[in-house]
Scaffold this active site. Structure first.
Site, mmCIF file in Angstrom:
data_model
loop_
_atom_site.group_PDB
_atom_site.id
_atom_site.type_symbol
_atom_site.label_atom_id
_atom_site.label_comp_id
_atom_site.label_asym_id
_atom_site.label_seq_id
_atom_site.Cartn_x
_atom_site.Cartn_y
_atom_site.Cartn_z
ATOM 1 N N HIS A 31 -0.523 12.626 -1.250
ATOM 2 C CA HIS A 31 -1.415 11.310 -1.799
ATOM 3 C C HIS A 31 -1.099 11.250 -3.160
ATOM 4 C CE1 HIS A 31 -3.991 7.980 -0.978
ATOM 5 N NE2 HIS A 31 -4.686 8.445 -2.402
ATOM 6 N N MET B 242 -2.294 4.627 -10.954
ATOM 7 C CA MET B 242 -3.262 3.743 -11.582
ATOM 8 C C MET B 242 -2.906 3.242 -12.587
ATOM 9 S SD MET B 242 -6.644 6.056 -11.077
ATOM 10 C CE MET B 242 -6.889 6.926 -9.392
ATOM 11 N N ASP C 210 -2.066 8.796 -6.389
ATOM 12 C CA ASP C 210 -2.572 7.845 -6.649
ATOM 13 C C ASP C 210 -2.065 7.364 -8.205
ATOM 14 O OD1 ASP C 210 -5.445 9.780 -5.650
ATOM 15 O OD2 ASP C 210 -5.086 7.745 -4.958
ATOM 16 N N MET D 60 -11.058 2.791 1.655
ATOM 17 C CA MET D 60 -11.784 3.410 0.415
ATOM 18 C C MET D 60 -13.122 3.818 0.794
ATOM 19 S SD MET D 60 -9.211 4.133 -1.505
ATOM 20 C CE MET D 60 -10.172 4.741 -2.968
ATOM 21 N N HIS E 190 -0.602 5.468 -3.254
ATOM 22 C CA HIS E 190 -1.882 4.634 -3.279
ATOM 23 C C HIS E 190 -1.766 3.761 -4.680
ATOM 24 C CE1 HIS E 190 -6.396 4.339 -3.567
ATOM 25 N NE2 HIS E 190 -5.897 3.170 -3.394
ATOM 26 N N SER F 193 -4.597 14.823 -2.132
ATOM 27 C CA SER F 193 -4.645 13.892 -3.394
ATOM 28 C C SER F 193 -4.238 14.536 -4.363
ATOM 29 C CB SER F 193 -5.861 13.242 -3.656
ATOM 30 O OG SER F 193 -5.892 12.332 -4.818
ATOM 31 N N ASP G 159 -10.028 7.514 2.103
ATOM 32 C CA ASP G 159 -9.624 7.968 0.936
ATOM 33 C C ASP G 159 -11.228 7.976 0.123
ATOM 34 O OD1 ASP G 159 -7.398 7.354 -1.940
ATOM 35 O OD2 ASP G 159 -8.710 8.856 -1.561
ATOM 36 N N GLY G 160 -11.637 9.181 -0.425
ATOM 37 C CA GLY G 160 -12.607 9.318 -1.314
ATOM 38 C C GLY G 160 -13.774 10.288 -0.545
ATOM 39 N N GLY H 86 -9.281 15.599 -1.325
ATOM 40 C CA GLY H 86 -9.549 15.464 -2.913
ATOM 41 C C GLY H 86 -10.374 17.025 -3.306
ATOM 42 N N MET I 240 -3.302 1.340 -7.460
ATOM 43 C CA MET I 240 -4.135 0.658 -7.926
ATOM 44 C C MET I 240 -3.712 0.241 -9.212
ATOM 45 S SD MET I 240 -7.057 3.894 -7.225
ATOM 46 C CE MET I 240 -5.464 5.194 -6.698
ATOM 47 N N GLY J 15 -10.475 4.994 -8.440
ATOM 48 C CA GLY J 15 -10.460 5.282 -9.896
ATOM 49 C C GLY J 15 -10.655 6.469 -10.347
HETATM 50 C C1 DX5 Z 1 -9.551 7.673 -6.276
HETATM 51 C C2 DX5 Z 1 -8.499 8.209 -5.343
HETATM 52 C C3 DX5 Z 1 -8.649 9.386 -4.505
HETATM 53 C C4 DX5 Z 1 -9.166 10.592 -5.205
HETATM 54 C C5 DX5 Z 1 -9.958 11.311 -4.149
HETATM 55 O O1 DX5 Z 1 -9.584 6.324 -6.597
HETATM 56 O O2 DX5 Z 1 -7.798 7.103 -4.470
HETATM 57 O O3 DX5 Z 1 -7.396 9.755 -3.751
HETATM 58 O O4 DX5 Z 1 -8.406 11.235 -5.721
HETATM 59 O O5 DX5 Z 1 -10.526 12.179 -4.837
HETATM 60 P P1 DX5 Z 1 -11.951 12.853 -3.920
HETATM 61 O O6 DX5 Z 1 -11.399 13.453 -2.694
HETATM 62 O O7 DX5 Z 1 -12.715 14.076 -5.083
HETATM 63 O O8 DX5 Z 1 -12.987 11.583 -3.707
HETATM 64 ZN ZN ZN Z 2 -5.889 7.459 -3.247
#
Ligand code: DX5
Ligand code: ZN
Length: 238
Positions: A43, A47, A45, A147, A76, A18, A185-186, A207, A78, A152
């Site tokens: 990956h 947002m 993100d 998720m 991804h 990520s 993811d997460g 991540g 959001m 976020g």
């Molecule tokens: C959160 C993201 C994830 C996040 C994962 O909304 O979609 O990709 O970066 O971070 P970790 O692995 O630390 O939960």
């Molecule tokens: Zn993500």
């Protein structure tokens, strides 16, 4: 050895780091380290600070990263204006895009738009969103993003119910003859990876609790994640 007697090939479980968890002030160097450690998917993100109250990276970072690596880009979204961002990242050149079912006013149309760009389309589900949200878009899907934290922010703890949701999602897809990969993811941590892979995860978003964990280098962390994946696969095969 004839093909039919060949040992069944082990499924390849992708690790997709990520990027929002990377060292964004030295991102090119970080990407090089990840590539050297065998990573072939990143990956991102995206947002908009509306669908989720955060905005860690933007289109310019994805654009500039595109020129630096051959890795597949796993986007991804959001955001509230999904179609705008689908067109924007398609212009940059990405390989798959997940949109949140909770944010898409016209989910079928948005997934069709992604596929019209010849990009793999995924539906992302928040922890509380039931799998039935996929019922009428199955034909538009190339993967599902489960998720395991509320979207976020990085650094959160897994929502416990989502571990059983991964297994339910695998069963849900198998029952419908859909051999689609499940991305997770997460809090994809060294401890959670075996459970997630055993439950059916095929793509792991790495991540802060694995790939970017402060306890080791990128290469060391990826090696530890691979060992955790092997544990999960062994348990999956029972
Ligand atoms: C959160 C993201 C994830 C996040 C994962 O909304 O979609 O990709 O970066 O971070 P970790 O692995 O630390 O939960
Ligand atoms: Zn993500």
């Amino acid at each position: 050895m004839s093909v039919e007697n060949a040992a069944p090939t082990k499924p390849h479980i992708h690790i997709a780091p990520s990027v929002m968890c990377a060292d964004l002030c030295n991102l090119e160097a970080d990407i090089r380290e990840l590539e050297t450690a065998g990573i072939d998917m990143l990956h991102f993100d995206l947002m908009d600070a509306h669908f989720v109250p955060n905005m860690p990276i933007g289109l310019a970072l994805i654009q500039q990263s595109r020129a630096k690596t051959e890795c597949a880009f796993d986007i991804h979204l959001m955001v509230e204006n999904n179609d705008f961002f689908v067109d924007a990242v398609a212009e940059i050149g990405v390989q798959q895009i997940a949109v949140h079912v909770e944010s898409a006013t016209h989910l079928d149309r948005t997934l069709s738009l992604i596929q019209a760009h010849n990009i793999k389309a995924g539906a992302a589900l928040n922890p509380a969103t039931p799998l039935s949200a996929l019922d009428y878009v199955l034909e538009r899907l190339d993967f599902v993003l489960i998720m395991t934290v509320n979207p976020g922010f990085a650094g959160q703890k897994v929502v416990p119910a989502t571990l059983r949701k991964i297994a339910k999602c695998r069963a849900f897809l198998d029952e419908r003859g859909m051999d689609l990969p499940i991305e997770v993811d997460g809090n994809v941590s060294f401890e959670n990876i075996p459970k997630m892979v055993s439950a059916g995860a095929d793509i792991l978003v790495g991540g802060t609790s694995s790939v970017f964990h402060t306890s080791g280098s990128r290469a060391e962390n990826i090696q530890q994640a691979q060992q955790a994946i092997a544990l999960g696969l062994a348990h999956r095969e029972g």
